[in-house]
Design an enzyme around this catalytic site. Structure first.
Site, PDB file in Angstrom:
ATOM      1  N   THR A   8     -23.649 -31.779 -11.901  1.00 58.53           N
ATOM      2  CA  THR A   8     -23.761 -31.631 -13.353  1.00 58.53           C
ATOM      3  C   THR A   8     -24.313 -30.242 -13.680  1.00 58.53           C
ATOM      4  OG1 THR A   8     -25.901 -32.747 -13.262  1.00 58.53           O
ATOM      5  CG2 THR A   8     -23.977 -34.090 -13.806  1.00 58.53           C
ATOM      6  N   THR A  65     -26.715 -28.353 -15.611  1.00 60.79           N
ATOM      7  CA  THR A  65     -28.077 -27.840 -15.456  1.00 60.79           C
ATOM      8  C   THR A  65     -28.577 -28.034 -14.032  1.00 60.79           C
ATOM      9  OG1 THR A  65     -28.566 -28.296 -17.775  1.00 60.79           O
ATOM     10  CG2 THR A  65     -30.453 -28.018 -16.305  1.00 60.79           C
ATOM     11  N   CYS A  66     -28.229 -29.159 -13.446  1.00 59.71           N
ATOM     12  CA  CYS A  66     -28.664 -29.454 -12.077  1.00 59.71           C
ATOM     13  C   CYS A  66     -28.116 -28.424 -11.094  1.00 59.71           C
ATOM     14  CB  CYS A  66     -28.217 -30.857 -11.674  1.00 59.71           C
ATOM     15  SG  CYS A  66     -28.721 -32.157 -12.828  1.00 59.71           S
ATOM     16  N   SER A  67     -26.865 -28.019 -11.294  1.00 60.12           N
ATOM     17  CA  SER A  67     -26.193 -27.106 -10.362  1.00 60.12           C
ATOM     18  C   SER A  67     -26.507 -25.645 -10.630  1.00 60.12           C
ATOM     19  CB  SER A  67     -24.671 -27.318 -10.435  1.00 60.12           C
ATOM     20  OG  SER A  67     -24.322 -28.598  -9.992  1.00 60.12           O
TER      21      SER A  67
END
Length: 246
Positions: A47, A49-51
């Site tokens: 996803t 922001t996570c990446s």
């Protein structure tokens, strides 16, 4: 209501993981007993922001955390182990232990399992980070309970500021180059000689063109190096900048 569990033990669960293409069951004690561990949890692998931010910055700051006595840094998500392994490879997250909480048992026990059915995600972990010493939560940074996917306090820099406010974080270095460029090789060797890690962006991949390079740096030659957002220039300018830091 999201639950702050500072001063409490982490939940006792069993995680089904994959190691060398084999199923391996890890317990909570395997991961936390007798160790100083940072765990950060996020809604999902791959996803945005996570990446782009959450995982990469923890991976980048891992050597600093380890110099402050942290034994392991764990990234947890309610995903299966195949997805987490694929994401780790995509992110080159060699400094992070990827932990699949496939059934959400750990997240539920932490009071951090939330329903994201509106996005088609089902049950997922809320975004948070925590410092765990010998299985006991010392500190938690929980994102505010507001709509969407807030990302304000669970980041790596906030955790580092809590753990060791005087610790120096490594400089963020980006090198834009192209295959077969001898000056790019010289610049990379100069950075490696100083122990400086860098992000490498290759012209001709992922939509990066010479026109893009010129728009960003004002130059059409490679390499172009940026340090902490400052445009340093090519290999000659980089070597001059490094000599000034000595």
């Amino acid at each position: 209501m999201l639950e702050n569990r500072e001063g409490q033990k982490v939940p006792q669960v069993v995680f089904n993981t994959r190691v060398d293409n084999e199923w391996v069951q890890l317990t909570t004690d395997d991961l936390f007993k007798g160790k100083n561990v940072i765990l950060f949890a996020l809604p999902g692998a791959f996803t945005p922001t996570c990446s782009s931010t959450h995982l990469p910055r923890y991976n980048e700051l891992a050597p600093v955390f380890k110099s402050q006595g942290i034994d392991d840094i764990i990234c947890l998500s309610v995903n299966d182990p195949f997805v987490m392994d694929a994401w780790a490879g995509d992110q080159n997250a060699e400094n992070i232990t990827m932990l699949p909480d496939g059934n959400g048992d750990f997240s539920r026990g932490m009071g951090m399992l939330v329903n994201k059915a509106d996005l088609g995600f089902g049950d997922r972990s809320w975004r948070y980070s925590m410092l765990v010493r010998d299985g006991v939560v010392e500190k938690m940074f929980i994102e505010p309970d507001v709509p969407g996917d807030p990302f304000e306090v669970s980041d790596a820099d906030t955790m580092l500021n809590y753990l060791a406010p005087d610790a120096a974080a490594p400089k963020r270095v980006t090198l834009i180059g192209k295959p077969g460029c001898s000056h790019c090789t010289r610049a990379k060797n100069a950075l490696k000689a100083q122990g400086m890690k860098f992000e490498e962006i290759t012209v001709g991949s992922h939509g990066i063109s010479l026109a893009t390079l010129n728009a960003i740096s004002g130059r059409g030659t490679t390499p172009q190096i940026f340090i902490e957002g400052e445009h340093i220039g090519g290999a000659d300018e980089l070597e001059a900048w490094l000599s000034q830091q000595a």
